[in-house]
Enzyme design. Sequence first.
Site, PDB file in Angstrom:
ATOM      1  N   ASP A  92       0.861  -1.174   0.000  1.00 15.19           N
ATOM      2  CA  ASP A  92       0.000   0.000   0.000  1.00 15.19           C
ATOM      3  C   ASP A  92       0.911   1.241   0.000  1.00 15.19           C
ATOM      4  O   ASP A  92       1.911   1.267   0.708  1.00 15.19           O
ATOM      5  CB  ASP A  92      -0.844  -0.037   1.282  1.00 15.19           C
ATOM      6  CG  ASP A  92      -1.972   0.940   1.204  1.00 15.19           C
ATOM      7  OD1 ASP A  92      -3.120   0.490   1.195  1.00 15.19           O
ATOM      8  OD2 ASP A  92      -1.695   2.170   1.136  1.00 15.19           O
ATOM      9  N   HIS A 245      -1.387  20.773 -20.649  1.00 11.38           N
ATOM     10  CA  HIS A 245      -0.983  20.556 -22.051  1.00 11.38           C
ATOM     11  C   HIS A 245      -1.222  21.799 -22.909  1.00 11.38           C
ATOM     12  O   HIS A 245      -0.362  22.217 -23.677  1.00 11.38           O
ATOM     13  CB  HIS A 245      -1.783  19.412 -22.680  1.00 11.38           C
ATOM     14  CG  HIS A 245      -1.669  18.107 -21.942  1.00 11.38           C
ATOM     15  ND1 HIS A 245      -0.522  17.709 -21.317  1.00 11.38           N
ATOM     16  CD2 HIS A 245      -2.555  17.096 -21.755  1.00 11.38           C
ATOM     17  CE1 HIS A 245      -0.713  16.512 -20.769  1.00 11.38           C
ATOM     18  NE2 HIS A 245      -1.945  16.127 -21.015  1.00 11.38           N
ATOM     19  N   LYS A 345     -13.740  16.047 -24.909  1.00 11.55           N
ATOM     20  CA  LYS A 345     -13.871  14.602 -25.135  1.00 11.55           C
ATOM     21  C   LYS A 345     -15.083  14.388 -26.025  1.00 11.55           C
ATOM     22  O   LYS A 345     -16.001  15.211 -26.041  1.00 11.55           O
ATOM     23  CB  LYS A 345     -14.125  13.876 -23.812  1.00 11.55           C
ATOM     24  CG  LYS A 345     -13.039  14.076 -22.778  1.00 11.55           C
ATOM     25  CD  LYS A 345     -12.037  12.966 -22.826  1.00 11.55           C
ATOM     26  CE  LYS A 345     -10.969  13.107 -21.763  1.00 11.55           C
ATOM     27  NZ  LYS A 345      -9.660  12.652 -22.200  1.00 11.55           N
TER      28      LYS A 345
HETATM   29  C1  BG6 Z   1      -3.874  13.104 -20.614  1.00 15.51           C
HETATM   30  C2  BG6 Z   1      -5.260  13.340 -20.121  1.00 15.51           C
HETATM   31  O1  BG6 Z   1      -2.961  13.896 -19.907  1.00 15.51           O
HETATM   32  O2  BG6 Z   1      -3.803  13.445 -21.993  1.00 15.51           O
HETATM   33  C3  BG6 Z   1      -6.270  12.523 -20.936  1.00 15.51           C
HETATM   34  O3  BG6 Z   1      -5.351  12.971 -18.748  1.00 15.51           O
HETATM   35  C4  BG6 Z   1      -6.104  12.803 -22.400  1.00 15.51           C
HETATM   36  O4  BG6 Z   1      -7.588  12.800 -20.518  1.00 15.51           O
HETATM   37  C5  BG6 Z   1      -4.654  12.662 -22.826  1.00 15.51           C
HETATM   38  O5  BG6 Z   1      -6.906  11.888 -23.116  1.00 15.51           O
HETATM   39  C6  BG6 Z   1      -4.453  13.131 -24.244  1.00 15.51           C
HETATM   40  O6  BG6 Z   1      -3.169  12.811 -24.656  1.00 15.51           O
HETATM   41  P1  BG6 Z   1      -2.844  12.500 -26.184  1.00 15.51           P
HETATM   42  O7  BG6 Z   1      -1.385  12.281 -26.218  1.00 15.51           O
HETATM   43  O8  BG6 Z   1      -3.650  11.282 -26.533  1.00 15.51           O
HETATM   44  O9  BG6 Z   1      -3.295  13.711 -26.937  1.00 15.51           O
END
Ligand code: BG6
Length: 494
Positions: A92, A245, A345
């Site tokens: 854990d 991002h 999404k």
């Molecule tokens: C992640 C997110 O950091 O990045 C996800 O938590 C998302 O929700 C993903 O789907 C997207 O990454 P990529 O590389 O598929 O664009």
Amino acid sequence: MNQEEPLYPCSFVIFGATGHLAATKLLPALYKLEAQARLPDVTNFIAFARRNWDDKAWCTHMEQSLRLQSGERFDAELFRKFSARFSYVAGDLADPQAYKRLMDELGRPKTGVCSNIVFYLAIKPSDFTAVANNLAAVGLNRPRGLHRVVVEKPFGEDLESAQVLNEVLHRHFDEQQIFRIDHYLGKETVQNLLVFRFANLLIEPLWNRNYIDHVQITVGESAGIGTRADYYDKTGALRDMLQNHMMQLLTLVAMEPPPALEADALRDEKVKVLRSIRSIPRRALHAHAFRAQYRAGIVDGKQVAGYQDEAGVEPGSVTETFVAAKFLIDNWRWRGVPFYLRTGKRLQRQTSAIAIRFRHPPQQLFSETPLENMDPNWIVLSIQPSENMHLEIHAKQPGLGMRTHMIQMDAGYRGDGERPIDAYEALLLDIVRGDATNFIRFDEVEWAWRVVDPILKFWAQERDFIPSYSAGTWGPEESDRLFEWDYQTWRDGL
Ligand code: BG6
């Protein structure tokens, strides 16, 4: 740092080894590094997770998971070599005894002892503190130069919690030991932004408020939340994608040229951009940020469930799966140029791109061309799935007269036969080498939270209602309200 340099031998501990991130990103990336013979023989991995397994059970689980990810490319012989590097520690995250077992395991690895150790926290942010404290309690936070800890995003859930988390980590680790990962910085197309901007003389003189009308950054995903409701429902698109991002993409588009391509020089410039983003006053929030949630709909020809019907989502949840926001950067280069960011999404397509719209020429010389054909120039840097630079410019329409029409030029970044590099592959190599250039410094995290915190606080008070959009669309039309001018609209495709 040169990616071709040999790697130092390393012990690599994965906390949360049975989780989603390990299955979908980390293990496939490590396996690909094995396939390219990038892992020195001594390198070994320790999978740490709660399930009461032994090494054999872990390897069976990992094999199933990698077979699923790699499909026909799965190579049983290669897997044998790869799995021989692994041992499994059951425990854990909050149990100090488990870290003693981890210590023992690190002392007798299958492939030889390494002084270079990476602790990868592929776990819920709420567990970071327990792991940092427990590693320190058994002395695994030292020696400072050789032991590193890798922290996944989101780093905290708002400014305050990020500061607390940072303090906890700093109690036990130096800044040079902390690698805050944002896998977008490992994407080749994202790294290419720097090359595109700073290796081409013809781009830079145009890259400012005198020539650019606005910038759009879209990260569209056709997938839903899958099995991640537990994480996602508490997080939402603003924290999951935009604070990290997308803010990183914005900084790379907007930053000044750094004096050198070194970790701190680059990060200093990114911080300057984040500091220059105008803070959004409460009364202007509706004009700057928009959120929504997907309903049932059709994606890629298949009927998909709405967010409210996804397993694990709280009934009546107002967590956003779509966010659009407008930011203004108050500096000499960008003042008055809106940056529109949008992510969601269950959108129509998996497409991520940065689109730069230029201004009109100062004079309309070609009067035979109808005004509606006088679209301005665009540069679209496509990040995924296609990786290219797309340019829209005017040329003479063939035939008599002086009419213009738009022509499109596409340039791919990659030649035939050049293998795309997975973002995690590149970043894992950087971590093992200790190169922090493509990782986030804490002040970047802090300033990015300062930018989004007012939006988070505002939404936290609006708990009764969230607009919705049909899965398989580009999100609700109401997000158009963010545009400063009527002629500005979202570019939904290339
Ligand atoms: C992640 C997110 O950091 O990045 C996800 O938590 C998302 O929700 C993903 O789907 C997207 O990454 P990529 O590389 O598929 O664009």
